[in-house]
Design an enzyme around this catalytic site. Sequence first.
Site, short mmCIF file in Angstrom:
data_model
loop_
_atom_site.label_atom_id
_atom_site.label_comp_id
_atom_site.label_asym_id
_atom_site.label_seq_id
_atom_site.Cartn_x
_atom_site.Cartn_y
_atom_site.Cartn_z
N CYS A 94 0.08 3.82 2.64
CA CYS A 94 0.57 3.40 4.09
C CYS A 94 1.97 3.48 4.13
CB CYS A 94 0.45 1.80 3.95
SG CYS A 94 -1.26 1.41 3.83
N CYS A 113 0.70 -1.35 0.07
CA CYS A 113 0.12 0.31 0.10
C CYS A 113 0.84 1.17 0.07
CB CYS A 113 -1.01 -0.12 1.42
SG CYS A 113 -1.55 1.78 1.66
#
Length: 102
Positions: free
Chosen positions: A34, A31
């Site tokens: 993230c 991600c």
Amino acid sequence: MAAIVITKENFDSEVLKAEGTVLVDFWATWCGPCRMLSPIVDEVASEHPDVKVGKINVDEQPELAQQFGIMSIPTLLVFKNGEKVQESVGLIPKEKVEALLG
């Protein structure tokens, strides 16, 4: 204090039974947002020793992601004395992370 790795084995003791404020970061290695939020969370952890900060890899801990209805990552949850009090989904700046802590 550095962020700790939270798993289903230590979730109760590290989050639900913890006194005070706990910031939990739900993330995954694939991600992009993230990976951008992670250093911000680490900074908050080092600058706020009164706050426990934990990270949950949703790929390794799908039960915890499901338990909290995590549909998108990154998601930050804030617990105070074991109760969820704040939630934020998506990449946010450091100021907003700190504002979540109350």
